[in-house]
Design a protein around this motif. Structure first.
Motif, PDB file in Angstrom:
ATOM      1  N   ASN A   1       3.784  16.117 -19.800  1.00 44.53           N
ATOM      2  CA  ASN A   1       3.569  14.917 -20.964  1.00 44.53           C
ATOM      3  C   ASN A   1       2.684  15.104 -21.706  1.00 44.53           C
ATOM      4  OD1 ASN A   1       3.174  12.178 -22.239  1.00 44.53           O
ATOM      5  ND2 ASN A   1       4.630  11.609 -20.544  1.00 44.53           N
ATOM      6  N   ALA A   2       2.944  15.054 -23.205  1.00 43.66           N
ATOM      7  CA  ALA A   2       2.036  15.392 -24.166  1.00 43.66           C
ATOM      8  C   ALA A   2       0.805  14.434 -23.806  1.00 43.66           C
ATOM      9  CB  ALA A   2       2.462  15.284 -25.396  1.00 43.66           C
ATOM     10  N   ARG A   3       0.859  13.179 -23.458  1.00 42.19           N
ATOM     11  CA  ARG A   3      -0.371  12.488 -23.024  1.00 42.19           C
ATOM     12  C   ARG A   3      -1.291  13.128 -22.118  1.00 42.19           C
ATOM     13  NH1 ARG A   3      -1.255   8.011 -19.677  1.00 42.19           N
ATOM     14  NH2 ARG A   3      -2.795   6.578 -20.522  1.00 42.19           N
TER      15      ARG A   3
ATOM     16  N   GLY B   1      -1.302  17.943 -28.689  1.00 40.63           N
ATOM     17  CA  GLY B   1      -0.350  18.437 -29.692  1.00 40.63           C
ATOM     18  C   GLY B   1       0.118  19.710 -29.179  1.00 40.63           C
ATOM     19  N   LEU B   2       1.617  19.898 -29.055  1.00 46.51           N
ATOM     20  CA  LEU B   2       1.999  21.264 -28.760  1.00 46.51           C
ATOM     21  C   LEU B   2       2.429  22.080 -29.748  1.00 46.51           C
ATOM     22  CD1 LEU B   2       3.877  22.294 -26.270  1.00 46.51           C
ATOM     23  CD2 LEU B   2       5.763  21.781 -27.737  1.00 46.51           C
TER      24      LEU B   2
ATOM     25  N   GLY C   1       6.747  28.543 -20.737  1.00 49.37           N
ATOM     26  CA  GLY C   1       5.312  28.518 -20.991  1.00 49.37           C
ATOM     27  C   GLY C   1       5.338  27.233 -22.082  1.00 49.37           C
ATOM     28  N   LEU C   2       4.122  26.598 -21.921  1.00 50.58           N
ATOM     29  CA  LEU C   2       3.625  25.474 -22.833  1.00 50.58           C
ATOM     30  C   LEU C   2       2.370  25.675 -23.231  1.00 50.58           C
ATOM     31  CD1 LEU C   2       5.296  22.246 -21.409  1.00 50.58           C
ATOM     32  CD2 LEU C   2       6.355  23.421 -23.521  1.00 50.58           C
ATOM     33  N   THR C   3       1.825  25.471 -24.748  1.00 51.73           N
ATOM     34  CA  THR C   3       0.438  25.497 -24.900  1.00 51.73           C
ATOM     35  C   THR C   3       0.252  24.183 -25.897  1.00 51.73           C
ATOM     36  OG1 THR C   3       0.448  27.744 -24.861  1.00 51.73           O
ATOM     37  CG2 THR C   3      -1.270  26.617 -26.119  1.00 51.73           C
TER      38      THR C   3
ATOM     39  N   ALA D   1      -8.573  18.243 -29.625  1.00 51.76           N
ATOM     40  CA  ALA D   1      -9.936  18.322 -30.327  1.00 51.76           C
ATOM     41  C   ALA D   1     -10.661  17.192 -30.575  1.00 51.76           C
ATOM     42  CB  ALA D   1     -10.057  19.125 -31.513  1.00 51.76           C
ATOM     43  N   VAL D   2     -12.075  17.324 -30.381  1.00 53.47           N
ATOM     44  CA  VAL D   2     -12.748  16.085 -30.825  1.00 53.47           C
ATOM     45  C   VAL D   2     -13.859  16.494 -31.736  1.00 53.47           C
ATOM     46  CG1 VAL D   2     -14.949  14.565 -29.670  1.00 53.47           C
ATOM     47  CG2 VAL D   2     -12.691  14.970 -28.569  1.00 53.47           C
ATOM     48  N   GLU D   3     -13.989  15.543 -32.850  1.00 52.85           N
ATOM     49  CA  GLU D   3     -14.752  16.013 -33.761  1.00 52.85           C
ATOM     50  C   GLU D   3     -16.359  15.935 -33.522  1.00 52.85           C
ATOM     51  OE1 GLU D   3     -13.802  17.720 -36.441  1.00 52.85           O
ATOM     52  OE2 GLU D   3     -11.458  17.302 -35.835  1.00 52.85           O
ATOM     53  N   GLY D   4     -16.777  14.596 -32.401  1.00 55.38           N
ATOM     54  CA  GLY D   4     -18.065  14.398 -32.489  1.00 55.38           C
ATOM     55  C   GLY D   4     -18.673  13.638 -33.406  1.00 55.38           C
TER      56      GLY D   4
END
Length: 280
Positions: A38-40, A102-103, A110-112, A116-119
């Motif tokens: 799941n993308a979540r 995000g895929l 395979g899946l990647t 990201a967190v900007e902070g």
């Protein structure tokens, strides 16, 4: 009207929204092993080998399947922490598990995913970071590799933990490579009441692996090398599942840099850990 642009429906936005709302899961297979993610949270939600499901299907006893704990594991004292004069809310096991990833790449086996967190202005976490989660199937084995990079200028505290839940019919047993389970044994039988007192933790395990063996002869084995803690957890009473959880860190008093096993990730530095799951 939500998807209209200049009086017409915006097909791209409509398709993107449908994907977010309805097509959150991705399936890969190598002909032997099939995984669904799941993308979540980039959460593993199914692992089928020889026609049998091994992953807990988010039932009423526990509404998750295999979340990832990041950027901290377990609870934080007081449910909050402070940094740079600001106070941040801190729920159990971090927030990454609840965020859509995000895929960025997909093959048959395979899946990647990336997240990201900007902070800085982020209300969840003051340290910017970039995360990549990569799933790869090979024969009867799934490898999940997490890479986390400090994208900021300050040192960042980091803990990472895997929290997969496996279906555990009555009569199942947990085994370890060494005799370090309760009572000094290498075997823990999963019976009614095993987890009435919550989770069990093996700190700095000597075992290279922990396994769940089912009464139907099926098994799942986790390679736990590279993790300083392995937690075992199920619900109180008669638990229908067992979680075998390799963690790099553990809850403890004090600030985020004081927690047991915390990794102080320098600016530009990357931490990588792989969870390998072998089915039998």
């Amino acid at each position: 009207t939500l998807f209209r642009s200049n009086g017409r429906y915006n097909a791209d936005k409509l398709l993107q929204s449908c994907e977010v709302l309805c097509l959150m899961e991705y399936t890969i297979s190598n002909g032997i092993l099939t995984a669904r993610v799941n993308a979540r949270g980039a959460e593993l939600c199914s692992l089928i080998y020889e026609g049998a499901e091994y992953i807990w299907q988010a039932g009423k006893e526990w509404p998750r399947s295999a979340p990832v704990c990041c950027p901290w594991c377990g609870v934080v004292d007081g449910g909050k922490f402070e940094h740079g004069g600001r106070t941040y809310a801190a729920g159990r096991h971090g927030f990454v598990r609840d965020c859509v990833h995000g895929l960025v790449d997909r093959t048959e086996d395979g899946l990647t995913f990336q997240f990201a967190v900007e902070g800085f202005q982020d209300d969840r976490w003051p340290w910017p970071f970039a995360l990549t989660a990569h799933y790869a199937l090979k024969a009867d084995t799934l490898a999940l590799t997490y890479s986390i990079s400090n994208a900021g200028t300050e040192t960042m505290p980091l803990q990472l933990g895997f929290h997969p839940g496996f279906i555990a019919p009555e009569g199942s047993a947990i085994r370890a490579g060494k005799s370090e389970l309760p009572g000094g044994s290498d075997t823990l039988h999963v019976v009614t009441g095993t987890f009435d007192n919550d989770s069990m933790c093996v700190a700095h395990p000597a075992s290279d692996w922990f396994a769940l063996e089912r009464p139907d002869g099926r098994s799942v084995t986790l390679d736990t090398r590279g993790f300083d803690y392995v937690l075992l957890w199920g619900v109180p009473g008669n638990t229908p599942f067992v979680c075998i959880e390799p963690w790099t860190g553990y809850p403890g008093p004090g600030g985020m840099f004081d927690r047991p096993g915390v990794i102080s990730l320098e600016s530009g530095e990357k931490m990588e850990r792989t969870l390998t799951i072998k089915l039998g």
